[in-house]
Write an enzyme that holds these catalytic residues in place. Structure first.
Site, PDB file in Angstrom:
ATOM      1  N   GLN A  36       0.832  -1.210   0.000  1.00 36.41           N
ATOM      2  CA  GLN A  36       0.000   0.000   0.000  1.00 36.41           C
ATOM      3  C   GLN A  36       0.866   1.258   0.000  1.00 36.41           C
ATOM      4  O   GLN A  36       0.557   2.238  -0.680  1.00 36.41           O
ATOM      5  CB  GLN A  36      -0.926  -0.002   1.213  1.00 36.41           C
ATOM      6  N   ASP A  38       3.981   1.493  -1.182  1.00 36.66           N
ATOM      7  CA  ASP A  38       4.590   1.590  -2.510  1.00 36.66           C
ATOM      8  C   ASP A  38       3.597   2.130  -3.533  1.00 36.66           C
ATOM      9  O   ASP A  38       3.979   2.870  -4.448  1.00 36.66           O
ATOM     10  CB  ASP A  38       5.101   0.219  -2.958  1.00 36.66           C
ATOM     11  N   SER A  84      19.021   6.269   1.287  1.00 38.68           N
ATOM     12  CA  SER A  84      18.062   5.232   0.912  1.00 38.68           C
ATOM     13  C   SER A  84      18.305   4.830  -0.538  1.00 38.68           C
ATOM     14  O   SER A  84      19.187   5.370  -1.204  1.00 38.68           O
ATOM     15  CB  SER A  84      16.630   5.747   1.052  1.00 38.68           C
ATOM     16  N   GLU A 118      21.931  -8.017  -5.878  1.00 34.04           N
ATOM     17  CA  GLU A 118      21.973  -8.556  -4.519  1.00 34.04           C
ATOM     18  C   GLU A 118      20.569  -8.562  -3.919  1.00 34.04           C
ATOM     19  O   GLU A 118      19.800  -7.619  -4.125  1.00 34.04           O
ATOM     20  CB  GLU A 118      22.886  -7.702  -3.627  1.00 34.04           C
ATOM     21  N   LYS A 120      17.587  -7.852  -1.486  1.00 31.25           N
ATOM     22  CA  LYS A 120      17.310  -6.743  -0.571  1.00 31.25           C
ATOM     23  C   LYS A 120      16.637  -7.301   0.682  1.00 31.25           C
ATOM     24  O   LYS A 120      15.448  -7.607   0.677  1.00 31.25           O
ATOM     25  CB  LYS A 120      16.415  -5.702  -1.240  1.00 31.25           C
ATOM     26  N   CYS A 421      -2.486 -23.777  26.431  1.00 29.37           N
ATOM     27  CA  CYS A 421      -3.123 -24.903  27.114  1.00 29.37           C
ATOM     28  C   CYS A 421      -2.018 -25.732  27.751  1.00 29.37           C
ATOM     29  O   CYS A 421      -1.084 -26.157  27.070  1.00 29.37           O
ATOM     30  CB  CYS A 421      -3.915 -25.752  26.119  1.00 29.37           C
ATOM     31  N   CYS A 427      -4.102 -33.470  26.037  1.00 33.32           N
ATOM     32  CA  CYS A 427      -4.760 -32.634  25.023  1.00 33.32           C
ATOM     33  C   CYS A 427      -4.522 -33.259  23.656  1.00 33.32           C
ATOM     34  O   CYS A 427      -3.382 -33.316  23.179  1.00 33.32           O
ATOM     35  CB  CYS A 427      -4.212 -31.205  25.064  1.00 33.32           C
TER      36      CYS A 427
END
Length: 677
Positions: A36, A38, A84, A118, A120, A421, A427
């Site tokens: 969303q 992007d 970035s 490479e 990411k 539990c 169980c």
């Protein structure tokens, strides 16, 4: 769209992006999915391309990162900004990137340029500073100029060098810190983290390094700041020689087709990696050209991140059910309006735990964001609160107070987020899940005993604990199993043969198969290599259960020790162990570091069809001789053993110059091992 409409839409997009940048970078608490986010970025990019005059009104350029709000951690100024990467969402975006690079360098468009490809990793960026070969400090990216001091916790990350031989006077290495899926699975029962990235970010910011160490953080290094080396390929090689962890899957592509093929292959195999990647980073390989291209205030011009296609979709939450795991953990499950995600119809997804439901404010009837990553179980990662309709249940979800399988009261241990539990062997649901785990590939690998068969035997009371598996052979002879639906003479014979074949097992596989809490595959191997034999392990664990101090085993933390103590304090568990000891031949463990075989410490990959044994059997035998067995061929592979009908792995090995053996050559090598013993 009119000028006023386009200007209003730009302002709206900027406001949304600014809000979500703060939530993601400053609070590690995103409210929308990556897909969303992007989509918002892509819409803004297309809007500015369509209306260039809007640039004058673009008052938000986004952030490199943001300084996380944690006043406890000192701040560190980066010597060089940590930028970035610009995102590429389509093949056309990648083509534009390549064209822009060539145009900036005045290159002929037809001339090839080598691109380093490479994975990411979806983690947390870091910068590690060394002076005279010693690690001085480690910092997060922060806002790109100012990061957080995480030196103390970073020093406990596995295989991060504290000392480097033959290093320059000053060295800065950058990379990504992340958490393996297996470690996140162990952690999510006791900590309220939504995903491995958030878990890694929260763990590295712990003031107590011991906590970070127990969470088993990992890293990959991919950058030497201001390196004099000629290429990214040389940088990665130098990092590996210094002892840094680097990517096992890297391609140096001479054309865009090869780069895109690598992107497709990694997208298709990402679920086998054991950690999250969300795309491929393309970098101009030549570092001289990188310097010529330079950077903007936000991005390097010589790199782009080619994001993977979305594995997320929005659908309606019909209901919430719960399921019981082998350790008693109660996991809430989203019952969904079926939706196609990545070619698979998804109708159920994990909601993790009660805290996650409350944190995300998930309610029946909501439109929820569902993520599916490869073979990983789909999970609900968010809610579209703007689409909440009147049919959504107004009250918060009420978690059940009793186990849906056995009716026992649920409880939550201090410091944990998971409801549990505690009925254990009484169980039925826990017994079922324990048996599934016991026969799994990394356990006893009983191929003929699948999920449906296990459910049949458990429901018919032929299996009440894992040891009962080995009495099935006798029970089957006294029951008319072939008359049951789904059973024939052939399937019965296959099951009996599979059970017979599983009675010889390595100690590490046996320990893992028991399903002891916090003892995964890696921990089981560490324990097995420490004690070597089943009898030595049981003696030590009995002493531990009797209150004696635990042995110091590197990599085994306090939670694992306490879990072992609890397991060996149970009379039920001891009875099961006694029966298994009588039924099985548990092989001694050979530590890789002390194996004298010619394949000790080497990474071996098997491909194709072997005549004398299955690939799984060959892999197990190689491991007993100290080898590491891989699934894919990489630059770190030492030997590829190729049977008949070998495929792309053989081509890759030849291209990388890796030693290739046929089955006959492999058997000759094994003979030298047996002759030396």
């Amino acid at each position: 769209m009119s000028d006023n409409d386009s200007r209003r839409r730009l302002a709206d997009l900027n406001a949304q992006l600014k809000l979500h940048d703060v939530l993601y970078h400053e609070h590690d608490a995103p409210e929308i999915s990556d897909a969303q986010y992007d989509a918002l970025v892509q819409e803004k990019r297309e809007l500015l391309e369509k209306f260039p005059e809007l640039s004058a009104y673009n008052d938000y350029e986004g952030v490199i990162g943001a300084l996380t709000v944690d006043a406890r951690l000192p701040k560190i100024a980066h010597r060089e900004p940590m930028l970035s990467l610009e995102n590429s969402f389509t093949i056309q975006d990648v083509e534009k990137f390549i064209s822009r690079v060539k145009r900036s360098l005045n290159m002929d468009p037809e001339v090839s340029i080598t691109i380093a490809c490479e994975p990411k990793i979806d983690g947390l960026s870091f910068a590690a500073l060394y002076e005279k070969g010693s690690l001085i400090r480690v910092a997060t990216r922060g806002n790109g100029h100012l990061g957080e001091d995480i030196t103390n916790t970073a020093k406990v990350i596995r295989k991060l060098p504290h000392k480097i031989a033959n290093a320059p006077e000053v060295l800065e290495v950058r990379g990504e810190i992340y958490m393996h899926h297996s470690d996140f699975e162990k952690l999510k029962d006791v900590c309220n983290f939504a995903n491995p990235r958030n878990a890694a970010a929260g763990s590295i910011r712990q003031l107590n390094p011991k906590i970070a160490e127990e969470r088993n953080l990992r890293y990959v290094a991919y950058c030497i700041v201001n390196s004099a080396l000629a290429s990214q390929e040389a940088i990665l090689k130098q990092l590996a020689e210094w002892g840094f962890c680097t990517h096992t899957e890297v391609l140096f592509a001479d054309n865009m087709d090869d780069a895109l093929s690598f992107h497709t292959r990694m997208y298709n195999t990402r679920s086998t990696l054991g950690y999250d990647i969300d795309g491929i980073v393309y970098k101009v390989n030549d570092t001289h050209l990188q310097k010529l291209l330079g950077s903007t205030s936000k991005y390097p011009r010589w790199a782009t991140a080619h994001k993977f296609p979305s594995t997320e979709a929005i659908t309606k939450l019909r209901d919430i059910s719960v399921q019981v795991g082998r350790t008693g953990v109660i996991t809430p499950i989203a019952e969904l309006e079926p939706i196609n995600i990545g070619g698979t119809l998804v109708s159920r997804a994990s909601l993790h735990n009660l805290n996650e439901i409350a944190r995300k404010d998930i309610r029946i009837g909501d439109s929820v964001i569902v993520k599916r990553a490869g073979e990983v179980i789909p999970q609900v990662v968010g809610v579209d609160h703007t689409a909440r309709c009147n049919s959504a249940v107004p009250e918060e979800y009420v978690f059940p107070s009793h186990c849906p399988s056995c009716g026992s009261t649920l409880s939550r241990a201090p410091g944990e987020v998971a409801m549990r539990c505690t009925a254990e062997l009484s169980c039925q649901a826990q017994v079922l899940e324990r048996v599934k785990h016991f026969v799994s590939r990394d356990g006893l690998n009983i191929v003929g005993l699948g999920e449906k068969q296990i459910e049949f035997f458990c429901n018919a009371s032929y299996i009440s604990n894992v040891a009962d598996i080995f009495s099935l052979r006798e029970k089957i002879s006294h029951m008319n199993l072939s008359a049951e639906h789904g059973w024939g003479e052939k399937s019965i014979a296959l099951l009996i043969n599979a059970i017979n074949a599983s009675t010889t097992v390595k100690l590490s596989n046996f320990i893992f198969a028991l399903g002891i809490r916090f003892i995964g595959k890696g921990a089981a191997k560490l324990i097995a290599e420490h004690y070597r034999s089943y009898s030595a392990w049981v003696r030590a664990m009995t002493s531990l259960a009797n209150g004696e101090d635990p042995d110091n085993i590197h990599g085994i933390g306090l939670k694992s020790i306490e879990s072992l103590r609890a397991f060996f304090s149970s009379e039920d568990n001891l009875r099961v162990l006694q029966t298994l000891e009588e039924k099985l031949n548990i092989l001694n463990e050979i530590a890789n570091t002390e194996t004298a075989s010619p394949i000790s410490g080497k990474t071996i990959v098997f491909t194709g069809v072997l005549e004398d044994m299955s690939r799984n059997e060959a892999a197990k035998y190689a491991e007993t001789l100290g080898a590491k067995v891989g699934n894919t061929v990489t630059t770190k592979t030492d030997i590829l053993v190729a049977g008949s009908n070998s495929g792309s792995k053989l081509d890759t090995a030849r291209k990388l110059g890796i030693q290739v053996m046929n089955e006959s050559e492999w058997k000759d090598l094994l003979k030298t091992v047996s002759n030396s013993e």
